[in-house]
Scaffold this motif. Structure first.
Motif, PDB file in Angstrom:
ATOM      1  N   THR A   1      49.292  28.122  46.814  1.00  0.00           N
ATOM      2  CA  THR A   1      48.560  28.377  48.046  1.00  0.00           C
ATOM      3  C   THR A   1      47.091  28.012  47.858  1.00  0.00           C
ATOM      4  O   THR A   1      46.496  28.312  46.818  1.00  0.00           O
ATOM      5  N   ILE A   2      46.488  27.363  48.844  1.00  0.00           N
ATOM      6  CA  ILE A   2      45.065  27.055  48.787  1.00  0.00           C
ATOM      7  C   ILE A   2      44.285  28.359  48.700  1.00  0.00           C
ATOM      8  O   ILE A   2      44.597  29.343  49.383  1.00  0.00           O
ATOM      9  N   ALA A   3      43.271  28.392  47.840  1.00  0.00           N
ATOM     10  CA  ALA A   3      42.560  29.633  47.522  1.00  0.00           C
ATOM     11  C   ALA A   3      42.058  30.359  48.762  1.00  0.00           C
ATOM     12  O   ALA A   3      42.055  31.596  48.811  1.00  0.00           O
ATOM     13  N   TYR A   4      41.638  29.624  49.775  1.00  0.00           N
ATOM     14  CA  TYR A   4      41.101  30.232  50.997  1.00  0.00           C
ATOM     15  C   TYR A   4      42.069  31.264  51.568  1.00  0.00           C
ATOM     16  O   TYR A   4      41.653  32.336  52.025  1.00  0.00           O
ATOM     17  N   TYR A   5      43.349  30.961  51.523  1.00  0.00           N
ATOM     18  CA  TYR A   5      44.350  31.824  52.153  1.00  0.00           C
ATOM     19  C   TYR A   5      44.744  33.007  51.265  1.00  0.00           C
ATOM     20  O   TYR A   5      45.526  33.857  51.688  1.00  0.00           O
ATOM     21  N   LEU A   6      44.199  33.070  50.048  1.00  0.00           N
ATOM     22  CA  LEU A   6      44.452  34.204  49.174  1.00  0.00           C
ATOM     23  C   LEU A   6      43.318  35.223  49.209  1.00  0.00           C
ATOM     24  O   LEU A   6      43.465  36.340  48.707  1.00  0.00           O
ATOM     25  N   VAL A   7      42.184  34.840  49.803  1.00  0.00           N
ATOM     26  CA  VAL A   7      40.998  35.696  49.754  1.00  0.00           C
ATOM     27  C   VAL A   7      41.215  36.995  50.516  1.00  0.00           C
ATOM     28  O   VAL A   7      40.879  38.080  50.030  1.00  0.00           O
TER      29      VAL A   7
ATOM     30  N   ASP B   1      43.730  38.757  51.010  1.00  0.00           N
ATOM     31  CA  ASP B   1      44.600  39.707  50.315  1.00  0.00           C
ATOM     32  C   ASP B   1      43.998  40.201  49.002  1.00  0.00           C
ATOM     33  O   ASP B   1      44.483  41.184  48.443  1.00  0.00           O
ATOM     34  N   ASN B   2      42.951  39.546  48.530  1.00  0.00           N
ATOM     35  CA  ASN B   2      42.448  39.856  47.193  1.00  0.00           C
ATOM     36  C   ASN B   2      40.966  40.202  47.127  1.00  0.00           C
ATOM     37  O   ASN B   2      40.476  40.601  46.058  1.00  0.00           O
ATOM     38  N   TYR B   3      40.245  40.040  48.226  1.00  0.00           N
ATOM     39  CA  TYR B   3      38.807  40.344  48.226  1.00  0.00           C
ATOM     40  C   TYR B   3      38.508  41.293  49.375  1.00  0.00           C
ATOM     41  O   TYR B   3      38.847  41.005  50.538  1.00  0.00           O
ATOM     42  N   ILE B   4      37.906  42.428  49.089  1.00  0.00           N
ATOM     43  CA  ILE B   4      37.626  43.425  50.120  1.00  0.00           C
ATOM     44  C   ILE B   4      36.704  42.824  51.177  1.00  0.00           C
ATOM     45  O   ILE B   4      35.615  42.346  50.871  1.00  0.00           O
ATOM     46  N   GLY B   5      37.157  42.850  52.433  1.00  0.00           N
ATOM     47  CA  GLY B   5      36.381  42.258  53.520  1.00  0.00           C
ATOM     48  C   GLY B   5      36.756  40.821  53.804  1.00  0.00           C
ATOM     49  O   GLY B   5      36.260  40.240  54.768  1.00  0.00           O
ATOM     50  N   GLY B   6      37.594  40.227  52.950  1.00  0.00           N
ATOM     51  CA  GLY B   6      38.089  38.877  53.195  1.00  0.00           C
ATOM     52  C   GLY B   6      37.047  37.794  53.060  1.00  0.00           C
ATOM     53  O   GLY B   6      35.994  37.971  52.439  1.00  0.00           O
TER      54      GLY B   6
ATOM     55  N   ARG C   1      34.074  41.523  41.705  1.00  0.00           N
ATOM     56  CA  ARG C   1      34.341  40.099  41.939  1.00  0.00           C
ATOM     57  C   ARG C   1      35.080  39.480  40.752  1.00  0.00           C
ATOM     58  O   ARG C   1      35.897  38.568  40.923  1.00  0.00           O
ATOM     59  N   ARG C   2      34.795  39.978  39.560  1.00  0.00           N
ATOM     60  CA  ARG C   2      35.495  39.470  38.376  1.00  0.00           C
ATOM     61  C   ARG C   2      36.986  39.758  38.484  1.00  0.00           C
ATOM     62  O   ARG C   2      37.823  38.916  38.140  1.00  0.00           O
ATOM     63  N   ASN C   3      37.334  40.946  38.960  1.00  0.00           N
ATOM     64  CA  ASN C   3      38.751  41.279  39.151  1.00  0.00           C
ATOM     65  C   ASN C   3      39.398  40.365  40.183  1.00  0.00           C
ATOM     66  O   ASN C   3      40.585  40.051  40.089  1.00  0.00           O
ATOM     67  N   PHE C   4      38.633  39.951  41.166  1.00  0.00           N
ATOM     68  CA  PHE C   4      39.124  38.999  42.165  1.00  0.00           C
ATOM     69  C   PHE C   4      39.509  37.683  41.495  1.00  0.00           C
ATOM     70  O   PHE C   4      40.569  37.108  41.778  1.00  0.00           O
ATOM     71  N   VAL C   5      38.669  37.198  40.584  1.00  0.00           N
ATOM     72  CA  VAL C   5      38.970  35.953  39.857  1.00  0.00           C
ATOM     73  C   VAL C   5      40.239  36.125  39.022  1.00  0.00           C
ATOM     74  O   VAL C   5      41.089  35.239  38.984  1.00  0.00           O
ATOM     75  N   VAL C   6      40.364  37.269  38.367  1.00  0.00           N
ATOM     76  CA  VAL C   6      41.559  37.528  37.547  1.00  0.00           C
ATOM     77  C   VAL C   6      42.813  37.475  38.406  1.00  0.00           C
ATOM     78  O   VAL C   6      43.821  36.853  38.037  1.00  0.00           O
ATOM     79  N   ARG C   7      42.762  38.095  39.586  1.00  0.00           N
ATOM     80  CA  ARG C   7      43.936  38.093  40.466  1.00  0.00           C
ATOM     81  C   ARG C   7      44.275  36.681  40.930  1.00  0.00           C
ATOM     82  O   ARG C   7      45.446  36.290  40.980  1.00  0.00           O
TER      83      ARG C   7
END
Length: 315
Positions: free
Chosen positions: A280-286, A288-293, A263-269
């Motif tokens: 882009t609003i953070a919701y729409y980046l999840v 692509d950047n968090y496994i399982g969305g 999850r820390r790597n998710f914050v870094v990205r």
């Protein structure tokens, strides 16, 4: 990866590399002994065998500390208090450099002004047309690259406020498009950042934990999709109204995100996306950047909320 290394290089060299990889990646390293008494190491857990986690201690920090400019008006700081401020500010800078992977040596360190009480603080802000912030404990003024705080009745509470505002100074300088929930959530966490011989760590923010628990019990805690979709101006309006728990929830949500390496790597990205100018609003980046969305992120958050995680997070 580690199994291949173990079979092909000298054991002493292998273990030296093991320490390097573990400290750099913050991954867990597992150790076990097979039937022939041979010791094995791996970065993957195997539930079919009995393993133990290797406790790898990081080396001495090579962080190049900043000299921090601290000015006071009608206030006398003890040598210990002065050192506490310097250490705290450098811990925040080191977090953004080492953990968030931003080059802090390219930034200009803030200067800190400490006033004697809330009255002096309010008058200072009014003279600078910052009257709306007079009810706060501290403020970062980008025009002067300055953090202004005052000595609170409980003197010890002044120093977390300084670290909070230093975080805002860093984010506002290098990630100006970061959403308010992330900007404020990181600042809330910086209040508790400390360093010992093992490195940087966070302590649980007790007040935020209590507020989030109360909101959850009363059914007023915002859903993660709602939090991630909330524009920064609406987040700030809600926070200024004082009627919600968004600040505490943002702090605990960031604490949750920082509590393990994935999850820390998710914050870094996310931070680096915003650093590159992505609005882009953070919701729409999840997705692509968090496994399982978003669905998995919301599920992980709900599970974590039952006890709100460990009392200490080591970085």
């Amino acid at each position: 990866m580690f199994e291949r290394l173990r079979k092909t290089i000298d054991p002493v060299l292998f273990f030296s590399l093991l320490l390097l990889f573990a400290s750099a990646g913050q991954a867990k390293i597992y150790k076990w002994v097979d039937e022939d008494g041979k010791v094995h190491f791996s970065d993957r857990q195997d539930h079919s065998i009995e393993q133990e986690v290797v406790d790898v201690k990081p080396g001495v920090s090579e962080w190049s500390r900043f000299e921090i400019d601290i000015k006071t008006v009608d206030v006398e700081l003890s040598e210990q208090e002065h050192q506490q401020i310097v250490e705290g500010v450098n811990n925040v800078y080191e977090f953004f450099d080492r953990v968030m992977s931003f080059d802090m040596n390219r930034t200009v360190p803030v200067n800190i002004l400490i006033l004697k009480d809330s009255t002096a603080y309010r008058n200072y802000l009014i003279r600078r047309n910052r009257g709306m912030a007079a009810a706060s404990y501290g403020i970062y003024m980008s025009s002067e690259n300055q953090i202004v705080v005052y000595i609170r009745k409980n003197r010890a509470l002044t120093f977390p406020t300084i670290k909070h505002e230093v975080s805002h100074a860093v984010v506002d300088t290098i990630v100006p498009y970061a959403p308010a929930w992330l900007n404020e959530g990181l600042a809330e966490q910086m209040e508790t950042i400390e360093r010992d011989e093992s490195g940087l760590y966070f302590e649980r923010h007790r007040e935020n934990k209590w507020v989030v628990n109360q909101a959850r019990e009363h059914g007023s805690l915002a859903g993660i999709d709602q939090l991630l979709k909330l524009p920064s101006n609406k987040w700030r309006h809600s926070d200024l109204s004082g009627r919600g728990s968004l600040r505490a929830q943002s702090g605990q949500f960031v604490y949750f995100l920082l509590s393990n390496s994935t999850r820390r790597n998710f914050v870094v990205r996310l931070m680096h996306n915003f650093n590159r100018g992505d609005r882009t609003i953070a919701y729409y980046l999840v997705n692509d950047n968090y496994i399982g969305g978003v669905a998995m992120l919301a599920l992980d958050w709900r599970r974590w909320l039952h006890d709100q995680g460990a009392g200490v997070i080591r970085l």
